[in-house]
Design an enzyme around this catalytic site. Structure first.
Site, PDB file in Angstrom:
ATOM      1  N   MET A   3       0.513  -1.788   0.045  1.00  0.00           N
ATOM      2  CA  MET A   3       0.012  -0.012  -0.078  1.00  0.00           C
ATOM      3  C   MET A   3       0.918   1.675  -0.041  1.00  0.00           C
ATOM      4  SD  MET A   3      -3.441  -0.603  -0.495  1.00  0.00           S
ATOM      5  CE  MET A   3      -4.141  -1.968   0.168  1.00  0.00           C
ATOM      6  N   HIS A  55       4.587   5.302   2.146  1.00  0.00           N
ATOM      7  CA  HIS A  55       3.016   4.450   2.684  1.00  0.00           C
ATOM      8  C   HIS A  55       1.946   5.481   2.486  1.00  0.00           C
ATOM      9  CE1 HIS A  55       0.112   1.716   3.647  1.00  0.00           C
ATOM     10  NE2 HIS A  55       1.407   0.606   3.970  1.00  0.00           N
ATOM     11  N   HIS A  56       0.639   5.102   1.741  1.00  0.00           N
ATOM     12  CA  HIS A  56      -0.443   5.520   1.390  1.00  0.00           C
ATOM     13  C   HIS A  56      -0.096   6.302   2.341  1.00  0.00           C
ATOM     14  CE1 HIS A  56      -3.340   7.892  -0.783  1.00  0.00           C
ATOM     15  NE2 HIS A  56      -3.540   6.719  -1.836  1.00  0.00           N
ATOM     16  N   SER A  57      -0.440   5.588   3.616  1.00  0.00           N
ATOM     17  CA  SER A  57      -1.210   6.315   5.043  1.00  0.00           C
ATOM     18  C   SER A  57      -0.731   6.693   5.887  1.00  0.00           C
ATOM     19  CB  SER A  57      -1.032   5.078   6.194  1.00  0.00           C
ATOM     20  OG  SER A  57       0.159   4.363   6.236  1.00  0.00           O
ATOM     21  N   ASN A 114      -4.751  11.953   3.821  1.00  0.00           N
ATOM     22  CA  ASN A 114      -5.336  11.506   2.899  1.00  0.00           C
ATOM     23  C   ASN A 114      -6.191  12.429   2.409  1.00  0.00           C
ATOM     24  OD1 ASN A 114      -3.982   8.985   1.339  1.00  0.00           O
ATOM     25  ND2 ASN A 114      -3.528   8.808   3.059  1.00  0.00           N
TER      26      ASN A 114
END
Length: 454
Positions: free
Chosen positions: A21, A137-139, A304
């Site tokens: 991810m 990391h997309h988090s 995000n």
């Protein structure tokens, strides 16, 4: 410890060996004239000297009361020589070898016990250029924030020799104030408010979706070879197109640049699936991320803030001009619905539209159920003029995103001076001959140019 927002924790909870991810980017640089073979080594040394690491680049998930993915831990010491790495390509050092290396790097997981980012300086290209591959990391950060952060690292001045490292740049707010992290109660309150905020607009949304058919709903997409369970290995492809070509089609057809981009992708997908004898009779549906950040939001602050629109790609239409018209109408109608909602309600609606992806965790769901949509196509705002890094010119800037179960192919692009740079990421075992899609994109653009007379 800082709380992890529910949106960010989804990317941590959904990660597995088959589903890394992280979002990434491949940048190609032309070294300044007269620079020698020591240029990249000196650049690496200058980066490692940037030891003032910002909080975003110290984070990794920690246990809180025996539960993980709820709060961030912040490392006091960061091993920069672990996160910044140097690699050399094998002979003959073509772009092909570069993309093969990046494909492997993009398919490996980040270490959860360390801050969730890596940067790779890559040398050995026979044409003298060097590359930089980064992944977050997309988090930790979304694509828009990552792109803004990388632009702050670079300079518009080719004579600027200062070396800026992304991990040393503090978050920047346009109003000049500092960004304050939300408490856990504030975060939960915002989420509850966003869900409750949809209630007053329920009738309006229902009318737009069911009666006026302005809102494209999930689970109306056809099943395709791209909508299968995937493995963890990745393959990437990348290419640039002159922005002026897309703008000429835009002007001739009276649509937006993004409409033309979606039509390019639609034409390419139609040809690719037809070559595989896998083109469905009904049109493919794309999820198109939309940036919900405002000028008051911090640049580089992480997290995000992305909404989602579902677009009819009209892959069932043979005529390129009619296909473009249908795509433009679909985007226009869906944007109209969004424009009538506050941002928290936009986020809540986006969660409804893309929430079906989470059902891929249910055994047998991807194999038996229709997909919520067929593909993610994302256009991330980039630089409008040439950029440089210690005098090295940025030649290509290719964003690389995340395939998922049921979504084996992702297309992300950004503008880079006079070009649009496309980055394609596919599941290695499920999207055969990914490189052919680049040729299909060129053919689709030529078809559009002929169809609208640009």
């Amino acid at each position: 410890m800082q709380p992890i927002s529910p949106t960010d924790s989804i990317f941590l909870l959904g990660e597995s060996r088959e589903h890394p991810m992280h979002v990434g980017g491949l940048q190609l640089f032309e070294p300044p004239e007269g620079s020698g073979p020591e240029f990249l080594r000196e650049l690496a040394d200058a980066l490692l000297a940037q030891t003032d690491v910002q909080p975003l680049f110290r984070r990794h998930p920690a246990f809180f009361g025996g539960v993980t993915n709820v709060v961030w831990s912040s490392d006091k010491e960061v091993e920069l020589d672990y996160h910044l790495r140097r690699s050399a390509l094998p002979a003959p050092g073509r772009v092909r070898e570069l993309l093969e290396l990046v494909s492997r790097l993009h398919g490996t997981l980040l270490d959860r016990h360390r801050p969730l980012w890596e940067a790779h300086l890559i040398e050995g290209l026979t044409d003298g250029r060097f590359a930089v591959y980064t992944k977050f990391h997309h988090s930790l950060i979304d694509g828009v924030s990552a792109m803004k952060l990388m632009q702050r690292v670079l300079s518009t001045d080719p004579a600027d020799t200062q070396v800026r490292a992304p991990w040393s740049l503090p978050p920047r707010r346009r109003d000049g104030t500092e960004s304050t992290p939300a408490s856990l109660l504030q975060t939960l309150g915002q989420v509850a408010g966003s869900v409750a905020g949809v209630a007053p607009s329920t009738l309006t949304l229902a009318r737009s979706a069911l009666l006026e058919q302005q809102l494209t709903l999930p689970f109306r997409a056809p099943k395709t070879m791209l909508n299968v369970r995937i493995g963890g290995a990745r393959r990437v492809a990348a290419q640039s197109w002159a922005l002026e070509r897309i703008k000429r089609v835009k002007a001739a057809a009276g649509v937006t640049v993004n409409d033309v981009v979606l039509a390019m992708c639609a034409g390419a997908l139609r040809a690719y699936l037809a070559d595989q004898d896998a083109l469905p009779r009904t049109p493919l549906v794309a999820m198109v991320p939309v940036n919900l950040r405002t000028e008051k939001d911090a640049d580089g602050g992480g997290g995000n803030l992305v909404g989602a629109i579902l677009c009819n790609l009209a892959t069932d239409i043979d005529d390129p001009a009619r296909r473009l018209e249908t795509i433009a109408a679909s985007m226009r109608d869906n944007k109209k619905v969004y424009s009538e909602l506050p941002r928290l309600q936009q986020l809540a609606l986006s969660a409804v539209l893309v929430g079906g992806v989470a059902l891929s965790l249910v055994p047998g769901f991807v194999r038996t159920a229709p997909p919520p949509f067929n593909i993610v196509i994302s256009n991330v705002p980039g630089a409008r003029g040439p950029l440089y890094w210690r005098g090295a010119r940025l030649d290509g800037n290719y964003p690389l995103s995340i395939p998922l179960d049921g979504l084996a192919l992702n297309i992300t692009l950004t503008n880079n001076a006079d070009n649009l740079d496309f980055g394609l990421v596919g599941s290695r075992s499920d999207v055969p001959h990914l490189q052919r899609l680049l040729g299909d994109l060129e053919t689709a653009l030529k078809d559009l140019e002929r169809a609208v007379g640009s």
